[in-house]
Write a protein that holds these residues in place. Structure first.
Motif, PDB file in Angstrom:
ATOM      1  N   ALA A 114       0.810  -1.216   0.000  1.00  0.00           N
ATOM      2  CA  ALA A 114       0.000   0.000   0.000  1.00  0.00           C
ATOM      3  C   ALA A 114       0.843   1.267   0.000  1.00  0.00           C
ATOM      4  O   ALA A 114       0.300   2.370  -0.007  1.00  0.00           O
ATOM      5  CB  ALA A 114      -0.919   0.002   1.225  1.00  0.00           C
ATOM      6  N   CYS A 115       2.150   1.148   0.007  1.00  0.00           N
ATOM      7  CA  CYS A 115       3.038   2.299   0.228  1.00  0.00           C
ATOM      8  C   CYS A 115       3.265   3.124  -1.035  1.00  0.00           C
ATOM      9  O   CYS A 115       3.488   2.580  -2.119  1.00  0.00           O
ATOM     10  CB  CYS A 115       4.387   1.827   0.758  1.00  0.00           C
ATOM     11  N   SER A 116       3.266   4.418  -0.868  1.00  0.00           N
ATOM     12  CA  SER A 116       3.697   5.341  -1.909  1.00  0.00           C
ATOM     13  C   SER A 116       5.184   5.650  -1.702  1.00  0.00           C
ATOM     14  O   SER A 116       5.769   5.273  -0.679  1.00  0.00           O
ATOM     15  CB  SER A 116       2.898   6.641  -1.828  1.00  0.00           C
ATOM     16  N   ARG A 117       5.784   6.342  -2.647  1.00  0.00           N
ATOM     17  CA  ARG A 117       7.195   6.737  -2.490  1.00  0.00           C
ATOM     18  C   ARG A 117       7.371   7.618  -1.254  1.00  0.00           C
ATOM     19  O   ARG A 117       8.357   7.499  -0.540  1.00  0.00           O
ATOM     20  CB  ARG A 117       7.684   7.481  -3.738  1.00  0.00           C
ATOM     21  N   LYS A 118       6.396   8.497  -1.027  1.00  0.00           N
ATOM     22  CA  LYS A 118       6.497   9.360   0.148  1.00  0.00           C
ATOM     23  C   LYS A 118       6.421   8.539   1.431  1.00  0.00           C
ATOM     24  O   LYS A 118       7.130   8.838   2.404  1.00  0.00           O
ATOM     25  CB  LYS A 118       5.389  10.415   0.138  1.00  0.00           C
ATOM     26  N   THR A 136      18.228   4.985  -4.620  1.00  0.00           N
ATOM     27  CA  THR A 136      16.866   4.584  -4.298  1.00  0.00           C
ATOM     28  C   THR A 136      16.846   4.001  -2.894  1.00  0.00           C
ATOM     29  O   THR A 136      17.684   3.167  -2.551  1.00  0.00           O
ATOM     30  CB  THR A 136      16.360   3.537  -5.299  1.00  0.00           C
ATOM     31  N   LEU A 137      15.906   4.448  -2.083  1.00  0.00           N
ATOM     32  CA  LEU A 137      15.824   3.943  -0.723  1.00  0.00           C
ATOM     33  C   LEU A 137      15.317   2.507  -0.726  1.00  0.00           C
ATOM     34  O   LEU A 137      14.321   2.190  -1.397  1.00  0.00           O
ATOM     35  CB  LEU A 137      14.875   4.817   0.099  1.00  0.00           C
ATOM     36  N   PRO A 138      15.974   1.607   0.001  1.00  0.00           N
ATOM     37  CA  PRO A 138      15.462   0.231   0.092  1.00  0.00           C
ATOM     38  C   PRO A 138      14.066   0.226   0.709  1.00  0.00           C
ATOM     39  O   PRO A 138      13.766   0.999   1.618  1.00  0.00           O
ATOM     40  CB  PRO A 138      16.474  -0.465   1.006  1.00  0.00           C
TER      41      PRO A 138
END
Length: 332
Positions: A114-118, A136-138
């Motif tokens: 359900a996660c967005s980039r933010k 890119t953040l893991p």
């Protein structure tokens, strides 16, 4: 099958591919990858050659430019780089990708997210993690054990609980020399870069298989297509080397073969960054295709054309096939 028959099959069975995205015409950097993959196929088996296929990676439809695929085909033909079969189009292969995702879900290797980039950035910020430039953040695993009532946006591959589909002890010697997976670390041998290793869970995290916009992610499509086309050797730009361990994990989860990999040098712009369509790389000038190919060959460490001779396109390509065989076509 005897050992000798197996060795001959390993040498003579070569299927390579070039897989551009039709987001614009080829530029100098993409010609390097195209030429390298074509040369590798033609130089294989002491010059008797393998097969070279073409795949249009056009699933990222918002970025695809009308007419770009046809222009790329024309550019390759102008350079004498002709595939051995009609091109394959990813946009026509959605059913294959869905079948692969369904298999991963059934095996417990994929889960909804359900996660967005933010959301991901906020989760890292809460832990005091800063993102390096261009990094890119893991994925922190927020949805790994459930959505907590939030609607699903995408599907991810679970890297933390992955075990190879087949015990490594059962792999044949050729596979074992190409890659291994142990304690979460994928190790593989690149034909140009040498030994490589990545702990996928910590370096990348659980990566996306199907995006929030409903489009298929590169990692899944490339693995499914390479398997469907029975690709044995992948030759592509060095910027894609860090994608290889994710693809090896998917190959093992889906029970398909892992190709041999060779990652080529990159062409960089004046700012030192890789040439790409996103940063405005100019389309290839093919008024003189030999000159364009000569520039690509130089990037690959291949000999220049002899200015004292009038080189034809077939002669130049033949010379570079021989040079490639001497430079790159050792054990794989």
């Amino acid at each position: 099958m005897t050992g000798g028959e197996g060795a001959r099959r390993a040498v003579t069975n070569y299927l390579g591919r070039f897989a551009p995205s039709p987001t614009g015409p080829l530029h100098a950097g993409s010609l390097v990858a195209a030429l390298a993959s074509w040369l590798d196929a033609r130089a294989w088996n002491e010059g008797r050659g393998g097969r070279w296929l073409l795949r249009m990676e056009d699933v990222d439809t918002p970025r695809c430019v009308p007419g770009a695929a046809e222009l790329i085909l024309q550019q390759l033909a102008t350079c004498g780089l002709l595939p051995d079969a009609p091109p394959v189009w990813q946009s026509e292969r959605g059913a294959l990708y869905q079948q692969a995702l369904d298999q991963l879900i059934a095996q417990g290797h994929a889960y909804p997210c359900a996660c967005s980039r933010k959301d991901i950035e906020d989760a890292h910020a809460a832990q005091g993690h800063d993102r390096a430039r261009h990094a890119t953040l893991p994925y922190p695993g927020t949805c790994r054990h459930g959505l907590r009532g939030r609607p699903a946006r995408s599907w991810r591959f679970n890297t933390t609980e992955f075990k190879p589909k087949y015990p490594l002890a059962l792999m044949d010697k050729a596979q074992a020399a190409t890659f291994s997976i142990a304690n979460g670390t994928v190790r593989w041998a690149d034909r140009r870069l040498g030994p490589q290793a990545q702990h996928v869970a910590s370096a990348v995290g659980d990566f996306v298989l199907r995006r929030a916009d409903g489009l298929w992610a590169y990692q899944l499509t490339v693995v499914v297509d390479d398997a469907a086309q029975q690709i044995t050797h992948v030759v592509r730009g060095e910027d894609l080397a860090d994608n290889t361990p994710r693809q090896i994990l998917l190959q093992q989860a889906l029970g398909v073969a892992t190709p041999s990999y060779l990652h080529t040098p990159l062409v960089c712009g004046a700012n030192g960054e890789k040439l790409s369509k996103q940063n405005g790389a100019a389309a290839l000038d093919l008024d003189d295709p030999l000159q364009a190919l000569g520039n690509a060959a130089r990037t690959l460490g291949l000999p220049p054309l002899d200015p004292s001779h009038k080189n034809s396109l077939p002669d130049a390509l033949g010379m570079w096939v021989n040079a490639w065989a001497r430079t790159y076509n050792g054990p794989s």
